[in-house]
Write a protein that holds these residues in place. Structure first.
Motif, PDB file in Angstrom:
ATOM      1  N   GLY A  69       0.824  -1.200   0.000  1.00 15.85           N
ATOM      2  CA  GLY A  69       0.000   0.000   0.000  1.00 15.85           C
ATOM      3  C   GLY A  69       0.859   1.250   0.000  1.00 15.85           C
ATOM      4  N   HIS A  70       0.258   2.358  -0.420  1.00 16.60           N
ATOM      5  CA  HIS A  70       0.987   3.619  -0.508  1.00 16.60           C
ATOM      6  C   HIS A  70       0.151   4.753   0.072  1.00 16.60           C
ATOM      7  CE1 HIS A  70       3.963   1.862  -3.314  1.00 16.60           C
ATOM      8  NE2 HIS A  70       2.924   1.212  -3.811  1.00 16.60           N
ATOM      9  N   ARG A  71       0.839   5.709   0.698  1.00 12.30           N
ATOM     10  CA  ARG A  71       0.209   6.966   1.084  1.00 12.30           C
ATOM     11  C   ARG A  71       0.383   7.966  -0.060  1.00 12.30           C
ATOM     12  NH1 ARG A  71       2.764   5.444   6.074  1.00 12.30           N
ATOM     13  NH2 ARG A  71       1.316   5.448   7.851  1.00 12.30           N
ATOM     14  N   VAL A  72      -0.545   8.911  -0.177  1.00 15.75           N
ATOM     15  CA  VAL A  72      -0.419  10.029  -1.102  1.00 15.75           C
ATOM     16  C   VAL A  72      -0.558  11.306  -0.281  1.00 15.75           C
ATOM     17  CG1 VAL A  72      -1.449  11.266  -3.058  1.00 15.75           C
ATOM     18  CG2 VAL A  72      -1.304   8.764  -3.097  1.00 15.75           C
ATOM     19  N   ALA A  73       0.453  12.154  -0.338  1.00 12.10           N
ATOM     20  CA  ALA A  73       0.455  13.377   0.467  1.00 12.10           C
ATOM     21  C   ALA A  73      -0.785  14.217   0.177  1.00 12.10           C
ATOM     22  CB  ALA A  73       1.714  14.194   0.171  1.00 12.10           C
ATOM     23  N   GLY A  74      -1.460  14.639   1.246  1.00 17.07           N
ATOM     24  CA  GLY A  74      -2.628  15.496   1.108  1.00 17.07           C
ATOM     25  C   GLY A  74      -3.902  14.768   0.746  1.00 17.07           C
ATOM     26  N   ALA A  75      -3.851  13.450   0.623  1.00 21.64           N
ATOM     27  CA  ALA A  75      -5.034  12.658   0.264  1.00 21.64           C
ATOM     28  C   ALA A  75      -5.133  11.463   1.201  1.00 21.64           C
ATOM     29  CB  ALA A  75      -4.953  12.200  -1.190  1.00 21.64           C
ATOM     30  N   PRO A  76      -5.703  11.656   2.395  1.00 25.82           N
ATOM     31  CA  PRO A  76      -5.763  10.568   3.386  1.00 25.82           C
ATOM     32  C   PRO A  76      -6.389   9.307   2.810  1.00 25.82           C
ATOM     33  CG  PRO A  76      -6.455  12.653   4.362  1.00 25.82           C
ATOM     34  CD  PRO A  76      -6.323  12.894   2.889  1.00 25.82           C
ATOM     35  N   GLY A  77      -5.912   8.183   3.281  1.00 24.32           N
ATOM     36  CA  GLY A  77      -6.346   6.894   2.776  1.00 24.32           C
ATOM     37  C   GLY A  77      -5.137   6.106   2.306  1.00 24.32           C
ATOM     38  N   ILE A  78      -5.382   4.915   1.760  1.00 23.80           N
ATOM     39  CA  ILE A  78      -4.298   4.072   1.280  1.00 23.80           C
ATOM     40  C   ILE A  78      -4.608   3.647  -0.157  1.00 23.80           C
ATOM     41  CG2 ILE A  78      -3.086   1.883   1.591  1.00 23.80           C
ATOM     42  CD1 ILE A  78      -2.362   4.029   3.666  1.00 23.80           C
ATOM     43  N   TYR A  79      -3.546   3.628  -0.958  1.00 28.57           N
ATOM     44  CA  TYR A  79      -3.652   3.379  -2.386  1.00 28.57           C
ATOM     45  C   TYR A  79      -2.734   2.218  -2.777  1.00 28.57           C
ATOM     46  CZ  TYR A  79      -5.571   8.049  -1.919  1.00 28.57           C
ATOM     47  OH  TYR A  79      -6.315   9.124  -1.505  1.00 28.57           O
ATOM     48  N   VAL A  80      -3.050   1.587  -3.920  1.00 31.87           N
ATOM     49  CA  VAL A  80      -2.190   0.529  -4.453  1.00 31.87           C
ATOM     50  C   VAL A  80      -1.886   0.812  -5.915  1.00 31.87           C
ATOM     51  CG1 VAL A  80      -3.053  -1.235  -2.855  1.00 31.87           C
ATOM     52  CG2 VAL A  80      -4.168  -0.936  -5.079  1.00 31.87           C
TER      53      VAL A  80
END
Length: 230
Positions: A123-134
């Motif tokens: 999983g990845h974080r994106v600065a300024g966009a809370p949540g988790i991404y793949v």
């Protein structure tokens, strides 16, 4: 989960719970809790519902259809809850826990990252966009994201697999995190998820992980209980 973690945060399994009733129960729990009220973690799933954050814009709901929309007091924009999604609601006294809101959000996200890692997913974080991404091209790659995010495509090749929205009242938290396991993802196309037009939403099933709601919920509950403990 260890005995120490269980004693620190009481995990309660609500099963398939009505969203509006759960929301009101969280608010009531938070309003009535005292300095010695044990922290809790409510784990559940909901029938299909769109929930709107306190600053949410109506135009981010493109076509709700027959799915109800519930206005809430959490942060963030609109999201979707439905069967096959694990929802965790930590009810934590941050003052007693000894950390602040920014650290709280980090710990929730870390719990999701560790849950995904349990299933082999990075999983990845994106600065300024809370949540988790793949990464959509290779969710199992351990390669780190590199370079600045292009302004025209801040999510460049990413799909959102977990949403986060919280509320803190008198140092006490409610609302929480939702992890997509195996669900009907079509309703996400009816909104701008978390306020981002065109953001693709995925679940564990669509990226190739075969597991059950129960197993994903068990792992996430253990990670949340461990990482949110003082």
């Amino acid at each position: 989960m260890t005995d120490t973690e269980a004693a620190t945060i009481e995990v309660q399994w609500l099963g398939r719970a009505d969203y509006a009733a759960t929301y009101e129960a969280m608010r009531r729990f938070t309003a009535e809790r005292g300095p010695h009220t044990p922290d809790a973690l409510w784990m559940c799933e909901h029938a299909p519902v769109f929930t709107q954050g306190i600053a949410g814009r109506q135009d981010h709901i493109l076509a709700s259809g027959g799915i109800p929309v519930v206005q809430t007091d959490r942060g963030g924009q609109v999201t979707f809850h439905g069967p096959g999604q694990v929802v965790g609601y930590p009810l934590i006294d941050l003052r007693r826990a000894g950390y602040y809101v920014k650290e709280y959000v980090f710990r929730i996200e870390e719990s999701v990252l560790r849950t995904l890692a349990h299933f082999g997913v990075t999983g990845h974080r994106v600065a300024g966009a809370p949540g988790i991404y793949v990464r959509l091209d290779d969710p199992f790659s351990h390669a780190a994201l590199t370079g600045p995010l292009p302004a025209a495509d801040p999510f460049r090749g990413l799909g959102k697999i977990a949403a986060l929205g919280i509320k803190v009242s008198r140092h006490a938290t409610y609302h929480g995190v939702a992890l997509n396991v195996e669900m009907d993802l079509e309703p996400f196309s009816r909104i701008n998820p978390c306020g981002y037009a065109g953001l693709q939403t995925v679940d564990l099933s669509t990226i190739g992980v075969q597991t059950t709601w129960e197993e994903a919920a068990r792992v996430l509950s253990q990670k949340l209980a461990a990482y949110l403990a003082p």
